[in-house]
Design a protein around this motif. Structure first.
Motif, PDB file in Angstrom:
ATOM      1  N   ARG A   1       5.895  11.394   5.337  1.00 16.85           N
ATOM      2  CA  ARG A   1       5.088  11.467   4.115  1.00 16.85           C
ATOM      3  C   ARG A   1       5.187  12.853   3.508  1.00 16.85           C
ATOM      4  O   ARG A   1       5.240  13.014   2.281  1.00 16.85           O
TER       5      ARG A   1
ATOM      6  N   GLY B   1      -3.026  10.482  -9.047  1.00 13.07           N
ATOM      7  CA  GLY B   1      -3.326   9.245  -8.318  1.00 13.07           C
ATOM      8  C   GLY B   1      -4.440   9.409  -7.301  1.00 13.07           C
ATOM      9  O   GLY B   1      -4.876   8.433  -6.709  1.00 13.07           O
ATOM     10  N   LEU B   2      -4.914  10.633  -7.065  1.00 16.33           N
ATOM     11  CA  LEU B   2      -6.018  10.810  -6.119  1.00 16.33           C
ATOM     12  C   LEU B   2      -7.327  10.446  -6.797  1.00 16.33           C
ATOM     13  O   LEU B   2      -7.489  10.706  -7.995  1.00 16.33           O
ATOM     14  N   ASN B   3      -8.242   9.877  -6.043  1.00 15.64           N
ATOM     15  CA  ASN B   3      -9.548   9.609  -6.635  1.00 15.64           C
ATOM     16  C   ASN B   3     -10.363  10.914  -6.611  1.00 15.64           C
ATOM     17  O   ASN B   3      -9.954  11.889  -5.963  1.00 15.64           O
TER      18      ASN B   3
ATOM     19  N   SER C   1       0.783  -1.219   0.000  1.00 15.51           N
ATOM     20  CA  SER C   1       0.000   0.000   0.000  1.00 15.51           C
ATOM     21  C   SER C   1       0.817   1.272   0.000  1.00 15.51           C
ATOM     22  O   SER C   1       0.298   2.348  -0.078  1.00 15.51           O
ATOM     23  N   GLY C   2       2.095   1.191   0.129  1.00 11.61           N
ATOM     24  CA  GLY C   2       2.850   2.423   0.203  1.00 11.61           C
ATOM     25  C   GLY C   2       2.893   2.992   1.588  1.00 11.61           C
ATOM     26  O   GLY C   2       3.200   4.140   1.780  1.00 11.61           O
ATOM     27  N   SER C   3       2.572   2.203   2.587  1.00 15.76           N
ATOM     28  CA  SER C   3       2.684   2.687   3.967  1.00 15.76           C
ATOM     29  C   SER C   3       4.118   3.107   4.222  1.00 15.76           C
ATOM     30  O   SER C   3       5.049   2.544   3.687  1.00 15.76           O
TER      31      SER C   3
ATOM     32  N   PRO D   1     -11.588   3.900   7.521  1.00 16.90           N
ATOM     33  CA  PRO D   1     -10.181   3.509   7.616  1.00 16.90           C
ATOM     34  C   PRO D   1      -9.579   3.225   6.245  1.00 16.90           C
ATOM     35  O   PRO D   1     -10.276   2.750   5.341  1.00 16.90           O
ATOM     36  N   GLY D   2      -8.334   3.553   6.118  1.00 20.67           N
ATOM     37  CA  GLY D   2      -7.607   3.245   4.888  1.00 20.67           C
ATOM     38  C   GLY D   2      -8.125   3.949   3.661  1.00 20.67           C
ATOM     39  O   GLY D   2      -7.886   3.527   2.532  1.00 20.67           O
TER      40      GLY D   2
ATOM     41  N   GLY E   1      -7.450   7.046   2.812  1.00 22.52           N
ATOM     42  CA  GLY E   1      -6.546   8.087   2.325  1.00 22.52           C
ATOM     43  C   GLY E   1      -6.691   9.415   3.053  1.00 22.52           C
ATOM     44  O   GLY E   1      -6.370  10.461   2.492  1.00 22.52           O
ATOM     45  N   LYS E   2      -7.127   9.390   4.307  1.00 26.05           N
ATOM     46  CA  LYS E   2      -7.284  10.655   5.057  1.00 26.05           C
ATOM     47  C   LYS E   2      -5.940  11.370   5.179  1.00 26.05           C
ATOM     48  O   LYS E   2      -5.820  12.551   4.877  1.00 26.05           O
ATOM     49  N   THR E   3      -4.945  10.609   5.616  1.00 24.65           N
ATOM     50  CA  THR E   3      -3.646  11.244   5.816  1.00 24.65           C
ATOM     51  C   THR E   3      -3.072  11.701   4.484  1.00 24.65           C
ATOM     52  O   THR E   3      -2.448  12.751   4.377  1.00 24.65           O
ATOM     53  N   ARG E   4      -3.347  10.905   3.476  1.00 28.86           N
ATOM     54  CA  ARG E   4      -2.832  11.278   2.162  1.00 28.86           C
ATOM     55  C   ARG E   4      -3.447  12.601   1.709  1.00 28.86           C
ATOM     56  O   ARG E   4      -2.771  13.480   1.181  1.00 28.86           O
TER      57      ARG E   4
ATOM     58  N   ARG F   1      -7.081  -0.121   1.855  1.00 28.83           N
ATOM     59  CA  ARG F   1      -6.204  -0.938   2.677  1.00 28.83           C
ATOM     60  C   ARG F   1      -6.655  -2.383   2.810  1.00 28.83           C
ATOM     61  O   ARG F   1      -5.843  -3.298   2.667  1.00 28.83           O
TER      62      ARG F   1
HETATM   63  N1  LIG Z   1      -6.073   7.320  -4.381  1.00 28.11           N
HETATM   64  C1  LIG Z   1      -5.294   6.345  -3.918  1.00 28.11           C
HETATM   65  N2  LIG Z   1      -4.760   5.438  -4.753  1.00 28.11           N
HETATM   66  C2  LIG Z   1      -3.967   4.433  -4.295  1.00 28.11           C
HETATM   67  N3  LIG Z   1      -3.641   4.266  -2.995  1.00 28.11           N
HETATM   68  C3  LIG Z   1      -4.139   5.145  -2.120  1.00 28.11           C
HETATM   69  C4  LIG Z   1      -4.998   6.219  -2.525  1.00 28.11           C
HETATM   70  N4  LIG Z   1      -5.318   6.926  -1.418  1.00 28.11           N
HETATM   71  C5  LIG Z   1      -4.705   6.322  -0.376  1.00 28.11           C
HETATM   72  N5  LIG Z   1      -4.002   5.263  -0.785  1.00 28.11           N
HETATM   73  C6  LIG Z   1      -3.216   4.371   0.041  1.00 28.11           C
HETATM   74  O1  LIG Z   1      -4.042   3.828   1.057  1.00 28.11           O
HETATM   75  C7  LIG Z   1      -3.310   3.641   2.234  1.00 28.11           C
HETATM   76  C8  LIG Z   1      -4.057   4.305   3.353  1.00 28.11           C
HETATM   77  O2  LIG Z   1      -3.922   5.714   3.203  1.00 28.11           O
HETATM   78  P1  LIG Z   1      -3.898   6.669   4.448  1.00 28.11           P
HETATM   79  O3  LIG Z   1      -2.925   6.178   5.458  1.00 28.11           O
HETATM   80  O4  LIG Z   1      -3.725   8.053   3.942  1.00 28.11           O
HETATM   81  O5  LIG Z   1      -5.360   6.397   4.948  1.00 28.11           O
HETATM   82  P2  LIG Z   1      -6.039   6.804   6.301  1.00 28.11           P
HETATM   83  O6  LIG Z   1      -7.454   6.977   5.990  1.00 28.11           O
HETATM   84  O7  LIG Z   1      -5.324   7.980   6.889  1.00 28.11           O
HETATM   85  O8  LIG Z   1      -5.791   5.536   7.180  1.00 28.11           O
HETATM   86  P3  LIG Z   1      -6.234   5.289   8.712  1.00 28.11           P
HETATM   87  O9  LIG Z   1      -7.621   4.808   8.669  1.00 28.11           O
HETATM   88  O10 LIG Z   1      -5.266   4.258   9.176  1.00 28.11           O
HETATM   89  O11 LIG Z   1      -6.091   6.600   9.420  1.00 28.11           O
HETATM   90  C9  LIG Z   1      -1.939   4.240   2.009  1.00 28.11           C
HETATM   91  O12 LIG Z   1      -1.048   3.226   1.738  1.00 28.11           O
HETATM   92  C10 LIG Z   1      -2.136   5.118   0.806  1.00 28.11           C
HETATM   93  O13 LIG Z   1      -0.952   5.242   0.030  1.00 28.11           O
END
Ligand SMILES: Nc1ncnc2c1ncn2[C@@H]1O[C@H](COP(=O)(O)OP(=O)(O)OP(=O)(O)O)[C@@H](O)[C@H]1O
Length: 898
Positions: free
Chosen positions: A144, A80-82, A25-27, A102-103, A105-108, A392
């Protein structure tokens, strides 16, 4: 090298979190294996490419594009963002919340938003504040951001940290300068922290009874302090060990919740011993302050209270952080919400992300209502975005999670439920970095000791057989197991990396070293002293400690008695000195100020001079006008001060018609220039009087600091042009303002300064001695500072005005006299036995050369008494000892900043 380590995980929940590593996932987890890092890195590169700002593109030769309207398609950070993520990142600046499962992409989205602000808003990175919850999360966020912004290096200037680290930094900075006493604004809803602090401590250390080198007590230190207080309480004498432990933990929880913004009466509604909890809380606060310490909750509540009470401070931080972004907003407590609200309310650039369904910290004060309702209520024009695709987890996990959440019938349950419609990741066991199917070897053992050895032996066997250590992991459940495993692996010669479990800072030996370091920085820190007084063992048991404590109290009482006697004598001397200064000012042959138009119209008789207590044949009349000499003297002092540090000065003209605030850079020039314009050197528009009152507002550590103080003072409303001819109101101050005592302090400072000059000029040794007694370390700086902090004790009644000053009751002069008599340079003297009595560490540290009381007084055994000489006593901790290399400590590394 990393791949040659075995990986060891603590705790089932952590295991689940680590499971993220197994997805491609690129974590950005930092401590995973090299093979996995390259695997993850390759994936990350494809999804989170380095950010290139528009400015960078332009600088690289594409200068023709308009700066303010970047073409979003060219922004690498958007790739790459949706669509939902993109929409949130590109939303107009303003308050907004992003709700997401969860997962998703909030942090992203948050990191991309930072990139977006930098790219389109021309924001200075240092004005962006990103807050998250744990140190680990902050570390990941930084990493990040650095990946995203790395090319520009802007990430280094961003303020990224946890709520607590941010608050600690802010608080230390705020405490470095003197603060006025209680401000006009109260802290609504927050615990009345400063009300619990004895006024003497406030007098000594300023508001909240803290100095900027305060120690931060961790949970353990707080527990110990509470335990000591509870066990000393007569109501707890009957408790057995188990009950005592439970009571301490209950009290600690209540205190923490109250500091987090809850109200005592709500928490302990019908509790018959609510008063008892309050009493313990009061003692606990006192204990902390006497040790010049704060606990974790204080970091937030005090920082918020300062911002609530001193608007100038709040403005300063609002100016500093003009864009605020918060991750995991569902975990914020009331006080954290308040901190964010205060910082962001004015500029409104607030971006919060969170998931109400992941709110799991209500037990420690987190309020999910912050993200659910309060945010909208406080920022009613806020926009909202939702991210509904999970990147995720496998579909099966999402489905189970969605059905569990649906049972809560939460209005927001659909966030994660909708996420199930998202992409399903391929998950192939063979593609995992572990390289294939799990294999199991059953180990049966009755005791963990034997189990640990068998695990270690099995690891060793596999390693010898050619398995990579990086492909092996040991999972364990409780902290207790760490030591056995660590020992067994060491014996087998297996290098291991530990994840989770006890952090380095929690280990006993690390805490001991930190306690020694804390004592070096803060000699009042009893918790630290008690921790290490018998480390290494010196035969000092609880009984010896108790007698040491009692002896400290006796010593302190004696010292306090002596101090009280000195103080009394000093106050009398001070009255005499101040009278002398007042009289000398009255005799000063300065020409009278020109009558103000108002005074001319009403032709009032001039005010009668105060009675002189110096004889009129004082040598002063033979000298040049006092004020001129004072001005010269201030110039010299200023130059001297300037040579060593910056300072900010306030000058007030003799008739109060002009005031000037400036830094030392400018002051000597201004004084000289003004003196040239003094009587005779006519300047039609300026009154041209020599400056009569000058004071150092405060010394400053740096030019930046000086500028900020200067700005604060310049913000105080300036002198109106038309004033009555007296100097009583050189600054126009709102009623009850924090600076309300300034004119009084100014006048008193001037009186002291003049008295000093008179004493020196007269050559009368008695007067010189008297003056030195009153003002032992007099410089413009510390007199004013002690006066300002003395006035912080606004609540303590001042003694009646001494008759020798001959002032009318209730007059302004009376308050000056009271100030002169009751508020002191005597702040240099201890004024109350209380702080001295309580701090064992401080008492020991005051012992000259580590001299201890006679053995019989302490009731120690001979070896223990002997070893006490080597114990953490002044000779052990003193700067001299450090200087001589007895204790080697890099001072800056000592808990200075967290
Ligand atoms: N548009 C996208 N395309 C591909 N991978 C993505 C995309 N958005 C997020 N990801 C991947 O999904 C994973 C989760 O992203 P992120 O940590 O930002 O989510 P989160 O919502 O903050 O997670 P958590 O619920 O743990 O707080 C990361 O590995 C991220 O690189």
């Amino acid at each position: 090298m990393f791949s040659r380590h075995l990986t060891i995980f603590f705790g089932a929940s952590r295991l689940l979190r680590r499971a993220k590593f197994l997805e491609p996932s690129g974590s950005t987890e930092r401590r995973t294996s090299k093979s996995f890092r390259s695997y993850a890195g390759a994936f990350r590169k494809s999804t989170e490419k380095p950010f290139r700002t528009f400015a960078a593109a332009r600088d690289a030769g594409d200068a023709s594009r308009p700066r303010q309207q970047p073409d979003h398609d060219t922004q690498i950070y958007l790739q790459g963002l949706n669509p939902e993520q993109r929409e949130a990142v590109l939303a107009p600046v303003g308050p907004m919340r992003v709700l997401a499962g969860p997962g998703s992409g909030k942090t992203r989205v948050l990191t991309c938003r930072v990139a977006h602000l930098l790219s389109t808003e021309e924001v200075d990175p240092s004005q962006i504040l990103c807050i998250t919850f744990t140190n680990k999360a902050a570390g990941e966020l930084k990493e990040r951001l650095s990946t995203l912004l790395g090319e520009q290096g802007q990430h280094r200037k961003l303020a990224v940290g946890t709520f607590h680290s941010l608050a600690a930094r802010m608080l230390r900075q705020m405490l470095r300068k003197p603060m006025p006493p209680e401000g006009p604004q109260r802290a609504p809803g927050m615990s009345g922290i400063s009300e619990l602090i004895p006024s003497d401590l406030i007098k000594q250390r300023g508001y909240f009874g803290l100095e900027s080198n305060f120690t931060i007590y961790d949970g353990d230190d707080s527990t110990k302090l509470i335990k000591r207080i509870v066990s000393e309480d007569k109501d707890s004498q009957h408790l057995d060990t188990q009950e005592l432990r439970q009571t301490v933990s209950r009290v600690q929880k209540v205190i923490s919740l109250v500091k987090g913004g809850a109200q005592f009466r709500d928490l302990l509604k019908s509790h018959e011993k609510a008063w008892w909890y309050e009493e313990i809380f009061r003692k606990y606060e006192l204990g902390l302050r006497q040790a010049n310490a704060v606990d974790f909750d204080d970091l937030l509540s005090i920082t918020v209270a300062v911002m609530q009470r001193w608007p100038a401070e709040l403005e300063r931080w609002r100016h500093r952080f003009q864009h605020v972004l918060v991750d995991e907003f569902q975990d914020t407590s009331k006080v954290q919400f308040e901190m964010v609200r205060l910082l962001a309310e004015k500029h409104g650039s607030l971006f919060v992300v969170g998931d109400p369904n992941q709110a799991i910290y209500s037990w420690r004060g987190a309020e999910v209502a912050n993200i659910r309702d309060r945010f909208q209520q406080s920022f009613n024009h806020a926009s909202e975005y939702r991210l509904q695709r999970n990147y995720r987890s496998m579909r099966s996990i999402q489905v189970v999670a969605a059905s569990a959440i649906a049972m809560r019938r939460s209005e927001m349950a659909n966030i994660v439920a909708a996420g199930c419609g998202g992409e399903q990741r391929a998950y192939d066991g063979d593609a995992s970095p572990a390289g294939g199917r799990w294999r199991g070897v059953a180990i049966g053992a009755l005791q963990f000791g034997g189990e640990a050895e068998q695990v270690a032996a099995e690891v060793r066997r596999l390693w010898d057989a050619g398995e990579e250590l990086s492909s092996m992991a040991v999972l364990f459940r409780t902290n207790r197991q760490v030591y056995a495993l660590e020992k067994a692996l060491l014996q087998e010669g297996v290098p291991a990396v530990w994840f989770g479990g006890m952090s380095l800072a929690d280990r006993v030996e690390v805490k001991d070293v930190l306690a020694y370091l804390r004592l070096l920085v803060n000699g009042n820190d009893d918790a630290a002293l008690l921790r290490v007084i018998n480390v290494p063992p010196r035969g000092i048991g609880p009984k010896a400690l108790e007698s040491l404590q009692q002896w400290a109290v006796r010593t302190a009482e004696a010292a306090a008695e002596e101090a009280a006697a000195v103080k009394k004598e000093t106050e009398a001397a001070e009255v005499e000195v101040v009278s002398a200064g007042t009289a000398a000012l009255a005799e000063d042959p300065l020409p009278a100020p020109p009558p103000s138009p108002e005074a001319a119209t009403h032709s009032k008789p001039p005010p009668a001079p105060p009675p002189a207590s110096l004889s009129t044949s004082s040598p002063v009349s033979a000298l040049p006008p006092l004020a001129e000499r004072m001005a010269d003297w201030f110039v010299d002092e200023t130059a001297a001060c300037h040579a060593s540090a910056s300072a900010v000065y306030l000058l007030i003209n003799s008739d109060g018609s002009r005031s000037y605030v400036g830094s030392t850079l400018d002051l000597p020039r201004r004084l000289r220039q003004h003196n040239r314009e003094a009587p005779g050197g006519a300047k039609a528009t300026a009154p041209g009087r020599p400056w009569r009152i000058a004071m150092v507002l405060r010394g400053c550590e740096s030019k930046e600091d000086a500028l900020s103080v200067e700005a604060t003072w310049k913000g105080v409303k300036r002198v109106p042009r038309k004033l009555p001819s007296s100097v009583s109101d050189p600054l126009q101050l709102p009623q009850g303002s924090v600076w309300a005592d300034v004119p009084v302090l100014l006048r008193r400072n001037m009186q002291l300064a003049v008295a000093r000059q008179v004493a020196l000029d007269s050559g009368d040794q008695r007067k010189v001695d008297l003056w030195q007694r009153v003002t032992p370390d007099w410089t413009p700086n510390n007199v004013v500072l002690s006066s300002v902090s003395a006035s912080a004790a606004a609540s303590s009644p001042a003694p009646p005005a001494p008759a020798s000053l001959g002032v009318e009751p209730g007059s302004r002069d009376q308050s000056a006299a009271q100030s002169a008599a009751g508020r002191s340079p005597a702040a240099a003297f201890p004024t109350d036995a209380e702080p001295l009595q309580r701090s064992l560490a401080a008492t020991l540290a005051r012992l000259p050369g580590g001299v201890l009381p006679p053995k019989k007084d302490l009731g120690l055994t001979a070896p223990a008494y002997k070893s006490l000489g080597l114990a953490p006593s002044p000779s052990y901790f003193s700067p001299r000892a450090v200087g001589e290399g007895i204790v080697k400590v890099p001072k800056r590394a000592v808990l200075g900043e967290i």
